[in-house]
Design an enzyme around this catalytic site. Structure first.
Site, PDB file in Angstrom:
ATOM      1  N   CYS A  94      -2.197   9.568   2.634  1.00 41.23           N
ATOM      2  CA  CYS A  94      -1.714   9.010   1.361  1.00 41.23           C
ATOM      3  C   CYS A  94      -2.676   9.291   0.215  1.00 41.23           C
ATOM      4  CB  CYS A  94      -1.493   7.511   1.502  1.00 41.23           C
ATOM      5  SG  CYS A  94      -2.992   6.643   1.976  1.00 41.23           S
ATOM      6  N   GLU A 148       0.880  -1.174   0.000  1.00 42.90           N
ATOM      7  CA  GLU A 148       0.000   0.000   0.000  1.00 42.90           C
ATOM      8  C   GLU A 148       0.912   1.216   0.000  1.00 42.90           C
ATOM      9  OE1 GLU A 148      -3.334   0.217  -0.028  1.00 42.90           O
ATOM     10  OE2 GLU A 148      -3.786  -1.919   0.041  1.00 42.90           O
TER      11      GLU A 148
HETATM   12  P1  NAD Z   1       8.076   4.750   5.180  1.00 37.26           P
HETATM   13  O1  NAD Z   1       8.085   3.938   3.943  1.00 37.26           O
HETATM   14  O2  NAD Z   1       9.232   5.621   5.460  1.00 37.26           O
HETATM   15  O3  NAD Z   1       7.936   3.800   6.479  1.00 37.26           O
HETATM   16  C1  NAD Z   1       6.910   2.834   6.610  1.00 37.26           C
HETATM   17  C2  NAD Z   1       7.389   1.723   7.523  1.00 37.26           C
HETATM   18  O4  NAD Z   1       8.532   1.096   6.936  1.00 37.26           O
HETATM   19  C3  NAD Z   1       7.812   2.183   8.919  1.00 37.26           C
HETATM   20  O5  NAD Z   1       7.339   1.239   9.853  1.00 37.26           O
HETATM   21  C4  NAD Z   1       9.325   2.189   8.844  1.00 37.26           C
HETATM   22  O6  NAD Z   1       9.929   1.879  10.072  1.00 37.26           O
HETATM   23  C5  NAD Z   1       9.621   1.080   7.838  1.00 37.26           C
HETATM   24  N1  NAD Z   1      10.839   1.351   7.081  1.00 37.26           N
HETATM   25  C6  NAD Z   1      11.376   2.553   6.749  1.00 37.26           C
HETATM   26  N2  NAD Z   1      12.508   2.390   6.041  1.00 37.26           N
HETATM   27  C7  NAD Z   1      12.710   1.054   5.930  1.00 37.26           C
HETATM   28  C8  NAD Z   1      13.717   0.263   5.308  1.00 37.26           C
HETATM   29  N3  NAD Z   1      14.750   0.804   4.681  1.00 37.26           N
HETATM   30  N4  NAD Z   1      13.600  -1.084   5.385  1.00 37.26           N
HETATM   31  C9  NAD Z   1      12.567  -1.654   6.008  1.00 37.26           C
HETATM   32  N5  NAD Z   1      11.576  -0.948   6.621  1.00 37.26           N
HETATM   33  C10 NAD Z   1      11.640   0.379   6.577  1.00 37.26           C
HETATM   34  O7  NAD Z   1       6.712   5.562   5.150  1.00 37.26           O
HETATM   35  P2  NAD Z   1       6.194   6.656   6.161  1.00 37.26           P
HETATM   36  O8  NAD Z   1       7.030   7.876   6.040  1.00 37.26           O
HETATM   37  O9  NAD Z   1       6.005   6.058   7.506  1.00 37.26           O
HETATM   38  O10 NAD Z   1       4.736   6.941   5.567  1.00 37.26           O
HETATM   39  C11 NAD Z   1       4.522   7.842   4.529  1.00 37.26           C
HETATM   40  C12 NAD Z   1       4.371   7.134   3.203  1.00 37.26           C
HETATM   41  O11 NAD Z   1       3.420   6.085   3.310  1.00 37.26           O
HETATM   42  C13 NAD Z   1       3.845   8.037   2.117  1.00 37.26           C
HETATM   43  O12 NAD Z   1       4.522   7.766   0.922  1.00 37.26           O
HETATM   44  C14 NAD Z   1       2.390   7.644   1.991  1.00 37.26           C
HETATM   45  O13 NAD Z   1       1.815   7.906   0.740  1.00 37.26           O
HETATM   46  C15 NAD Z   1       2.453   6.186   2.283  1.00 37.26           C
HETATM   47  N6  NAD Z   1       1.170   5.723   2.765  1.00 37.26           N
HETATM   48  C16 NAD Z   1       0.419   4.900   2.003  1.00 37.26           C
HETATM   49  C17 NAD Z   1      -0.818   4.495   2.453  1.00 37.26           C
HETATM   50  C18 NAD Z   1      -1.706   3.586   1.663  1.00 37.26           C
HETATM   51  O14 NAD Z   1      -2.669   3.097   2.239  1.00 37.26           O
HETATM   52  N7  NAD Z   1      -1.455   3.353   0.397  1.00 37.26           N
HETATM   53  C19 NAD Z   1      -1.256   4.916   3.702  1.00 37.26           C
HETATM   54  C20 NAD Z   1      -0.439   5.748   4.451  1.00 37.26           C
HETATM   55  C21 NAD Z   1       0.772   6.131   3.986  1.00 37.26           C
END
Ligand code: NAD
Length: 456
Positions: A244, A210
């Protein structure tokens, strides 16, 4: 660092007992989850206030209430979803019966982001439980109070071998991804989504991704302007634009430019007051890093309204920027903040071509009264999902599976979509032993001629 190998092995062993497949067990788990959430409602609101300055209203309407509603819907339908489905059998299979069984994968890993930290961890969990899996949630490290409380809610009612919460940052995600789980459900950014998929590929683990991206919002010249402005202001600035599926940018028809922008400014004032920086219910930006990135966009194009910031409180006013083109910095990536850039257009083809030249969006919103315009956009633009004459609202219907396409994600969930996501659909043919049709065997006289009567 915790020993996740050990935890995952324990969950796999527990899963093999078959107890989590038992439908009354699943229903009981969902009921316990509902009760525990209700008991911690006030604490959850306080944690969300502390992490992101969410108001109680936003915390309930976009997080707690959404999750409770998802549980209610699942409890109501779970027995029907879990029953094997008899499907048709073709003539070539005469004598047999065909069935579809939904079976759980095993241990599901749910990795969630910070923007709706409770809802985006627990909504997938409902699907995982409903489908009969064990689960590990890795919530975001950027909303520590909410993540800790989620761990407490889970630890109070479930054993770690069934459902567990792994607290921590990237290092915890990485450690979990090094292990062999049966399903990965990730919500987060596109770059991290690629890391997740690469890790999953090592064990051929199925994934749901997602992700995010730039979701367009188109306001055509026949739109009901006042309503469009209000619904766009609501969808864009809730959670300070850190949604998002928020409208990322606006394609605005030149014929209605001034009138629409005037209504949009009014709508922002109506929702957040004349001085949103003084509004104690306006969500803060999650971190200084995110705040600085957003603030750098405020010099793009021309400032129409908003633009004030409070660094100490990590607040940015609901802002509208005009005279924007695809070349501006704000148009290069998902904004994820309360700044709405406006691109003007004359002809719908400019809109279609503009969107098509960029990765497929997670959501698209179109405001137009014309069925022809609605059909033209829907037919010509690929996107995860969206609304006509509204924003964001499609997200909370249990009958509309939610997910992206292309760069905005793989798979979908909510309602039965969540149950299906966390279930493997097993197809089974039950053959008769009363007779044995000979035409499949190679030694039948005129075999080829006969088989061609059935397979043509
Ligand atoms: P992110 O990708 O930075 O982090 C999400 C999760 O992944 C966190 O738990 C984080 O600890 C983990 N993570 C971060 N870097 C990682 C790595 N290198 N390896 C493994 N795990 C890792 O996202 P965010 O900043 O928390 O959220 C914002 C993003 O999420 C935006 O791009 C937004 O559009 C997206 N989003 C999508 C939806 C959806 O339903 N499609 C909903 C909410 C947010």
């Amino acid at each position: 660092m915790n020993n996740y190998k050990n935890l995952i092995e324990k969950q796999k062993t527990y899963f093999q007992t078959n107890i989590t497949r038992d439908v009354p067990f699943r229903l009981d788990a969902l009921q316990k989850l509902r009760t525990s959430i209700q008991l911690h409602e006030k604490e959850l609101m306080d944690a969300l206030k502390s992490d992101l300055n969410k108001s109680d209203f936003e915390s309930y309407s976009t997080e707690i209430g959404v999750v409770l509603e998802e549980i209610r819907f699942t409890l109501r339908h779970l027995r029907a979803w879990t029953s094997p489905k008899r499907v048709k059998t073709p003539l070539t299979h005469i004598g047999s019966k065909s069935y579809l069984f939904s079976e759980p994968y095993g241990v599901a890993l749910i990795i969630s982001p910070w923007n709706y930290p409770f809802q985006l961890a627990f909504a997938p969990l409902i699907g995982a439980i409903a489908a009969g899996n064990c689960a590990i949630i890795k919530p975001s490290e950027l909303t520590p109070k909410t993540s800790e409380l989620m761990a407490k809610i889970i630890n109070d009612i479930f054993s770690a071998e069934y459902i567990s919460v792994a607290l921590g940052g990237v290092e915890v995600s990485t450690a979990l991804l090094n292990e062999d789980v049966d399903y990965i459900f990730f919500t987060g950014s596109v770059p991290v989504g690629k890391i997740i998929m690469e890790a999953a590929a090592k064990n051929l683990t199925p994934v749901t991704l997602e992700l995010g991206g730039k979701s367009p919002c188109i306001v055509h010249d026949d739109a009901k302007i006042h309503l469009a402005a209000k619904r766009i202001a609501w969808g864009k600035y809730m959670n300070a634009g850190q949604t998002c599926i928020a409208p990322d940018y606006l394609y605005l028809h030149q014929n209605i430019r001034d009138e629409f922008l005037h209504h949009l400014k009014d709508a922002i004032q109506e929702l957040y007051g004349v001085n949103p920086l003084k509004n104690e219910n306006f969500t803060h930006i999650v971190s200084e890093k995110h705040f600085n990135r957003l603030r750098s966009f405020l010099t793009n194009g021309s400032l129409y309204t908003g633009g004030n910031t409070n660094q100490e409180m990590l607040m940015i006013e609901p802002t509208v920027l005009t005279n924007i083109t695809w070349k501006d910095a704000i148009m290069q990536d998902e904004i994820f903040g309360p700044i709405l850039p406006v691109i003007e257009y004359n002809n719908l083809n400019e809109v279609i071509n503009g969107i098509r030249q960029h990765p497929k969006p997670l959501s698209l919103y179109l405001f137009s009264e014309s069925p022809t315009v609605q059909e033209e956009i829907s037919h010509n633009v690929s996107y995860g999902g969206g609304c006509i004459n509204d924003t964001v609202y499609h997200f909370v219907s249990p009958y509309l599976p939610f997910g992206g396409v292309g760069n905005s994600g793989i798979g979908a969930y909510h309602g039965k979509g969540s149950f299906d996501t966390f279930s493997h659909g097993k197809s089974v043919l039950k053959q008769t032993t009363l007779f044995d049709l000979p035409f499949r065997y190679p030694n039948v006289k005129n075999g080829l001629k006969k088989i061609k009567m059935f397979l043509k």
